[in-house]
Scaffold this motif. Structure first.
Motif, PDB file in Angstrom:
ATOM      1  N   SER A  70       0.847  -1.190   0.000  1.00  0.00           N
ATOM      2  CA  SER A  70       0.000   0.000   0.000  1.00  0.00           C
ATOM      3  C   SER A  70       0.881   1.237   0.000  1.00  0.00           C
ATOM      4  N   PRO A  71       0.377   2.360  -0.495  1.00  0.00           N
ATOM      5  CA  PRO A  71       1.167   3.599  -0.490  1.00  0.00           C
ATOM      6  C   PRO A  71       1.589   4.014   0.920  1.00  0.00           C
ATOM      7  N   PHE A  72       0.700   3.829   1.900  1.00  0.00           N
ATOM      8  CA  PHE A  72       1.037   4.215   3.273  1.00  0.00           C
ATOM      9  C   PHE A  72       2.185   3.370   3.822  1.00  0.00           C
ATOM     10  N   LEU A  73       2.082   2.048   3.645  1.00  0.00           N
ATOM     11  CA  LEU A  73       3.135   1.164   4.130  1.00  0.00           C
ATOM     12  C   LEU A  73       4.447   1.438   3.407  1.00  0.00           C
ATOM     13  N   LYS A 132       5.498   4.280   2.229  1.00  0.00           N
ATOM     14  CA  LYS A 132       6.085   5.504   2.776  1.00  0.00           C
ATOM     15  C   LYS A 132       6.704   5.240   4.135  1.00  0.00           C
ATOM     16  N   ALA A 133       6.002   4.447   4.959  1.00  0.00           N
ATOM     17  CA  ALA A 133       6.524   4.118   6.286  1.00  0.00           C
ATOM     18  C   ALA A 133       7.840   3.358   6.183  1.00  0.00           C
ATOM     19  N   ILE A 134       7.909   2.421   5.247  1.00  0.00           N
ATOM     20  CA  ILE A 134       9.143   1.647   5.061  1.00  0.00           C
ATOM     21  C   ILE A 134      10.277   2.546   4.596  1.00  0.00           C
ATOM     22  N   ILE A 135       9.986   3.440   3.657  1.00  0.00           N
ATOM     23  CA  ILE A 135      11.028   4.335   3.130  1.00  0.00           C
ATOM     24  C   ILE A 135      11.589   5.219   4.248  1.00  0.00           C
ATOM     25  N   TYR A 136      10.710   5.781   5.075  1.00  0.00           N
ATOM     26  CA  TYR A 136      11.195   6.599   6.188  1.00  0.00           C
ATOM     27  C   TYR A 136      11.924   5.745   7.223  1.00  0.00           C
ATOM     28  N   GLY A 137      11.403   4.537   7.467  1.00  0.00           N
ATOM     29  CA  GLY A 137      12.031   3.664   8.461  1.00  0.00           C
ATOM     30  C   GLY A 137      13.417   3.217   8.068  1.00  0.00           C
ATOM     31  N   TYR A 138      13.588   2.872   6.818  1.00  0.00           N
ATOM     32  CA  TYR A 138      14.893   2.432   6.337  1.00  0.00           C
ATOM     33  C   TYR A 138      15.766   3.595   5.874  1.00  0.00           C
ATOM     34  N   GLY A 139      15.198   4.796   5.909  1.00  0.00           N
ATOM     35  CA  GLY A 139      15.948   5.980   5.513  1.00  0.00           C
ATOM     36  C   GLY A 139      16.303   6.831   6.722  1.00  0.00           C
ATOM     37  N   LYS A 179       9.529   8.460  -7.251  1.00  0.00           N
ATOM     38  CA  LYS A 179       8.629   9.540  -6.841  1.00  0.00           C
ATOM     39  C   LYS A 179       8.331   9.513  -5.340  1.00  0.00           C
ATOM     40  N   ASP A 180       8.403   8.319  -4.744  1.00  0.00           N
ATOM     41  CA  ASP A 180       8.115   8.193  -3.315  1.00  0.00           C
ATOM     42  C   ASP A 180       9.366   8.276  -2.446  1.00  0.00           C
ATOM     43  N   SER A 181      10.516   8.381  -3.054  1.00  0.00           N
ATOM     44  CA  SER A 181      11.776   8.204  -2.328  1.00  0.00           C
ATOM     45  C   SER A 181      12.499   9.503  -2.032  1.00  0.00           C
ATOM     46  N   GLN A 182      11.741  10.572  -1.829  1.00  0.00           N
ATOM     47  CA  GLN A 182      12.378  11.850  -1.495  1.00  0.00           C
ATOM     48  C   GLN A 182      13.238  11.775  -0.237  1.00  0.00           C
TER      49      GLN A 182
END
Length: 441
Positions: free
Chosen positions: A228-231, A233-240, A425-428
């Motif tokens: 999902s888009p929400f998950l 984003k959460a993963i990208i921030y968590g691993y970033g 696009k989601d990986s800012q």
């Protein structure tokens, strides 16, 4: 899924790639094999050598294996260049298939397994005194020096974790009841339930870098990323950007849920949870009674966040690198995972002292029964006997940038694919980290 995500977020990996060029080559030698992975050998206006240094935002593509015997000087140069690119001091040669854990353990001096009560209790004294000093520094420091006081105190309380860690591995004392008591007490200021952590951590040692087996570190699955888009984003921030604190998610989700433990473990888990909740019910109100909520933040929360910074950072550096694969159970090899798939990293001396040499991590994975005060001697022996297979680094920004910006999603051929390759696009947050994190090795 939430549990899987939290566990994923505690895995810290990612190759740093240098800001110049667009080619990526990984070169690793083993007896009779030099394996090259690359996407492009040519960049406009640049003539490349046989082995080039990887760069950001590129893909690995498997090439044909080129046999050499023995491993060529070129392959050693290639590993050296890639090590520099990732922020490593050395990338080890792949361990031969016929080497077993018994071979490695048998090469260690017997004395490194010996428990010394005096040394063990000296480590307790060091942690208690350095933590007390940290609290004193917090109480006396002007506001602009508080971050330094918190950094010291958070590092000092990490030493408590290492003492409990030794107790859990039965390398603190010959008295096993005493070990469980000391381990439980050492974990209390961290709000860490000792027995739940011990049960899960034992599985990490038994199945280090095994897909679906390691309870601590693994890459993100693409299926999770696409859920999902929400998950996503959460993963990208968590691993970033939040990666140095994602041990908090792992702590919260893995250690307080009784359903995650076997029936014969539940009784001990309940005792640990009762101790933790009692500490929270008594300790936190006392802190707030004396100093208010601001005091609770100042004296407990900030050092606790400092501890989780080290918990997360140490763990991701120990078990994350672009060239270290995660293997399925039928491909997994214990000696390769523990000797060749664990990273040794040197930190500033004061950190090593306060954290009882936990970063001398390869011998700990060879045998968790080695006490923390013997890890340096064990590592020296491993260097002498198995040195060319070791992955070693000194902590640096390039290493952290590697881990936080590239090693994200599991890929069987490439080991990792970066978020910004699959979802630019989601990986800012990843793009931001690449632009602001220093590149010093």
């Amino acid at each position: 899924m939430a549990c899987r995500l939290a566990d994923s977020m505690f895995l810290f990996m990612g190759p740093h790639q240098r800001p110049t060029g667009s080619q990526k080559i990984g070169c690793f030698s083993s007896p009779g094999l030099c394996q090259l992975k690359w996407e492009s050998l040519l960049v406009k206006g640049v003539k490349h050598k046989r082995c080039s240094i990887p760069s950001r935002g590129t893909r690995f593509i498997q090439a044909v294996a080129v046999p050499v015997a023995p491993p060529s000087e070129d392959s050693a140069d290639c590993r050296k260049q890639i090590a520099e690119s990732y922020g490593f001091r050395q990338i080890g040669e792949p361990l031969p298939e016929n080497v077993t854990m018994k071979d490695v353990i048998d090469s260690l001096p017997k004395k490194v397994f010996e428990i010394d009560d005096v040394k063990a209790w000296k480590s307790v004294l060091l942690s208690v005194s350095s933590y007390a000093l940290g609290l004193l520094m917090i109480s006396k420091a002007p506001w602009y020096l508080l971050p330094l006081a918190w950094a010291w105190t958070g590092t000092a309380v990490t030493g408590f974790f290492v003492i409990g860690h030794d107790c859990a591995h039965k390398s603190f004392s010959k008295n096993k009841l005493l070990e469980d008591i000391v381990g439980t007490l050492a974990f209390l200021p961290l709000i860490y339930p000792y027995e739940p952590w011990r049960f899960k951590h034992d599985k990490h040692h038994a199945k280090t870098n095994m897909l679906n087996g390691d309870t601590a570190w693994h890459p993100v699955w693409k299926e999770e990323f696409d859920t999902s888009p929400f998950l996503r984003k959460a993963i990208i921030y968590g691993y970033g950007p939040f990666r140095p604190w994602m041990s908090i998610a792992h702590w919260l989700i893995w250690h307080f849920d009784l359903s995650k433990f076997r029936p014969n473990e539940v009784k001990r888990v309940k005792i640990s949870l009762a101790c933790v909740f009692a500490f929270m019910a008594i300790g936190w109100p006392l802190i707030m009674l004396k100093t208010g909520i601001a005091g609770w933040i100042k004296y407990w929360l900030m050092p606790w966040l400092g501890y989780h910074f080290w918990m997360s950072t140490f763990t991701m550096v120990h078990h994350t690198a672009p060239h270290i694969p995660f293997k399925s159970p039928n491909e997994w090899n214990a000696a390769q995972a523990q000797l060749n798939g664990t990273v040794h990293c040197d930190y500033p001396k004061w950190i090593e002292i306060l954290c009882h040499n936990i970063n001398v991590h390869i011998p700990h994975h060879i045998s968790p029964r080695i006490p923390s005060y013997n890890l340096k001697a064990a590592h020296k022996s491993i260097q002498q006997n198995w040195g060319k297979y070791l992955n070693e680094a000194s902590w640096n920004w390039r290493l952290m940038k590697t881990i936080m910006t590239v090693c994200h999603i599991y890929d069987k051929e490439q080991n990792y694919v970066a978020f910004d390759q699959l979802a630019p696009k989601d990986s800012q947050p990843i793009t931001f980290l690449k632009s602001v994190m220093p590149d010093h090795a």
